[in-house]
Design a protein around this motif. Structure first.
Motif, PDB file in Angstrom:
ATOM      1  N   GLY A  70     -90.233  38.910  40.719  1.00  0.00           N
ATOM      2  CA  GLY A  70     -89.405  39.145  39.481  1.00  0.00           C
ATOM      3  C   GLY A  70     -87.865  38.780  39.476  1.00  0.00           C
ATOM      4  O   GLY A  70     -87.357  38.677  38.537  1.00  0.00           O
ATOM      5  N   TRP A  71     -87.220  38.587  40.765  1.00  0.00           N
ATOM      6  CA  TRP A  71     -85.893  38.200  40.629  1.00  0.00           C
ATOM      7  C   TRP A  71     -85.788  36.607  40.189  1.00  0.00           C
ATOM      8  O   TRP A  71     -86.957  35.892  40.109  1.00  0.00           O
ATOM      9  N   GLN A  72     -84.603  36.290  39.680  1.00  0.00           N
ATOM     10  CA  GLN A  72     -84.440  34.881  39.201  1.00  0.00           C
ATOM     11  C   GLN A  72     -83.434  34.267  39.946  1.00  0.00           C
ATOM     12  O   GLN A  72     -82.183  34.847  40.080  1.00  0.00           O
ATOM     13  N   ILE A  73     -83.289  32.856  39.866  1.00  0.00           N
ATOM     14  CA  ILE A  73     -82.144  32.177  40.061  1.00  0.00           C
ATOM     15  C   ILE A  73     -81.783  31.336  38.980  1.00  0.00           C
ATOM     16  O   ILE A  73     -82.880  30.646  38.246  1.00  0.00           O
ATOM     17  N   VAL A  74     -80.620  31.313  38.336  1.00  0.00           N
ATOM     18  CA  VAL A  74     -80.293  30.852  36.929  1.00  0.00           C
ATOM     19  C   VAL A  74     -79.137  29.839  37.076  1.00  0.00           C
ATOM     20  O   VAL A  74     -78.270  30.168  37.682  1.00  0.00           O
ATOM     21  N   ASP A  75     -79.636  28.849  36.683  1.00  0.00           N
ATOM     22  CA  ASP A  75     -78.493  27.715  36.082  1.00  0.00           C
ATOM     23  C   ASP A  75     -78.277  27.840  34.621  1.00  0.00           C
ATOM     24  O   ASP A  75     -78.827  28.578  33.877  1.00  0.00           O
ATOM     25  N   THR A  81     -88.255  31.872  38.344  1.00  0.00           N
ATOM     26  CA  THR A  81     -88.514  33.215  38.697  1.00  0.00           C
ATOM     27  C   THR A  81     -89.328  33.362  39.905  1.00  0.00           C
ATOM     28  O   THR A  81     -90.442  32.560  39.855  1.00  0.00           O
ATOM     29  N   PHE A  82     -88.965  34.148  40.906  1.00  0.00           N
ATOM     30  CA  PHE A  82     -89.615  34.398  42.068  1.00  0.00           C
ATOM     31  C   PHE A  82     -91.050  35.102  41.919  1.00  0.00           C
ATOM     32  O   PHE A  82     -91.134  35.910  41.006  1.00  0.00           O
ATOM     33  N   TYR A 109     -90.370  25.672  45.802  1.00  0.00           N
ATOM     34  CA  TYR A 109     -90.133  24.312  44.716  1.00  0.00           C
ATOM     35  C   TYR A 109     -90.045  24.871  43.201  1.00  0.00           C
ATOM     36  O   TYR A 109     -91.230  25.596  42.902  1.00  0.00           O
ATOM     37  N   TRP A 110     -89.098  24.205  42.797  1.00  0.00           N
ATOM     38  CA  TRP A 110     -88.830  24.758  41.220  1.00  0.00           C
ATOM     39  C   TRP A 110     -89.881  23.862  40.396  1.00  0.00           C
ATOM     40  O   TRP A 110     -90.112  24.626  39.493  1.00  0.00           O
ATOM     41  N   GLY A 111     -90.072  22.694  40.944  1.00  0.00           N
ATOM     42  CA  GLY A 111     -91.136  21.991  40.329  1.00  0.00           C
ATOM     43  C   GLY A 111     -90.546  21.160  39.235  1.00  0.00           C
ATOM     44  O   GLY A 111     -91.146  20.646  38.113  1.00  0.00           O
ATOM     45  N   SER A 112     -89.230  20.985  39.124  1.00  0.00           N
ATOM     46  CA  SER A 112     -88.489  19.985  38.167  1.00  0.00           C
ATOM     47  C   SER A 112     -88.434  18.507  38.416  1.00  0.00           C
ATOM     48  O   SER A 112     -88.675  18.045  39.588  1.00  0.00           O
ATOM     49  N   GLY A 113     -88.644  17.867  37.256  1.00  0.00           N
ATOM     50  CA  GLY A 113     -88.476  16.281  37.479  1.00  0.00           C
ATOM     51  C   GLY A 113     -86.980  16.060  37.205  1.00  0.00           C
ATOM     52  O   GLY A 113     -86.653  14.765  37.155  1.00  0.00           O
ATOM     53  N   THR A 128     -81.425  40.186  39.606  1.00  0.00           N
ATOM     54  CA  THR A 128     -82.713  41.227  40.061  1.00  0.00           C
ATOM     55  C   THR A 128     -83.717  41.124  38.932  1.00  0.00           C
ATOM     56  O   THR A 128     -83.502  40.679  37.790  1.00  0.00           O
ATOM     57  N   LYS A 129     -84.681  41.767  39.078  1.00  0.00           N
ATOM     58  CA  LYS A 129     -85.846  41.826  38.283  1.00  0.00           C
ATOM     59  C   LYS A 129     -85.644  42.741  36.956  1.00  0.00           C
ATOM     60  O   LYS A 129     -86.294  42.441  36.058  1.00  0.00           O
ATOM     61  N   ALA A 130     -84.580  43.478  37.034  1.00  0.00           N
ATOM     62  CA  ALA A 130     -84.123  44.001  35.913  1.00  0.00           C
ATOM     63  C   ALA A 130     -83.210  43.303  35.083  1.00  0.00           C
ATOM     64  O   ALA A 130     -82.480  43.818  34.125  1.00  0.00           O
ATOM     65  N   GLY A 131     -82.938  42.035  35.770  1.00  0.00           N
ATOM     66  CA  GLY A 131     -81.821  41.239  34.754  1.00  0.00           C
ATOM     67  C   GLY A 131     -80.313  41.244  35.345  1.00  0.00           C
ATOM     68  O   GLY A 131     -79.801  40.586  34.721  1.00  0.00           O
TER      69      GLY A 131
END
Length: 150
Positions: A70-75, A81-82, A109-113, A128-131
């Motif tokens: 539920g954690w995230q890496i954001v650009d 989202t993990f 792997y993000w899976g981005s093209g 965090t998973k709570a944002g």
């Protein structure tokens, strides 16, 4: 002493409360960004090999493993989202590659093209998973550099 506690208890109850010991606050996980390889070496061909040479990693400096579910890496324009991923304690690392691949315990792997991280400068945010923002890694292009320790 008994009389004092009884008086305090009666007072607390009269105010609509109760005497309950507060639970200790749970410490935030010792997670942080470790390194960002924001410029894939060589020409930006958008091949999967080139996309996966762009990555960002997390390190756990704490002693216990941490679930990233539920954690995230954001650009600025994308969010990863993990899923059911755990990062080991005592220096455990997880690397998130931009392209496609088969996830392992330490390589995801993000899976981005398309490339995620801007070569001229960018900010990665770990939520965090709570944002809630837990950590950030910001860079500006330095001559000759393709990555940065966060």
């Amino acid at each position: 002493m008994r009389r004092t506690l009884g008086t305090i208890s009666a007072f607390a109850i009269a105010l609509g409360g109760s005497l309950v010991a507060a639970a200790p606050a749970q410490a935030a996980p010792s997670l942080r960004f470790s390194y960002a390889q924001y410029d894939s070496p060589g020409s930006d061909t958008r091949s999967n090999k080139s996309l996966n040479a762009e990555w960002i990693s997390l390190v756990n400096t704490g002693t216990t493993a941490v679930s990233l579910k539920g954690w995230q890496i954001v650009d600025k324009s994308r969010t990863y989202t993990f899923g059911n991923v755990t990062i080991a304690g005592k220096g455990g690392k997880v690397t998130l590659h931009t392209g496609k691949g088969t996830n392992t315990k330490t390589h995801l792997y993000w899976g981005s093209g398309n490339y995620v991280w801007n070569n001229t400068g960018d900010t990665a945010t770990l939520r965090t998973k709570a944002g809630k923002t837990h950590d950030t890694c910001t860079w500006k292009r330095k001559s000759g550099r393709t990555g940065i320790a966060c």
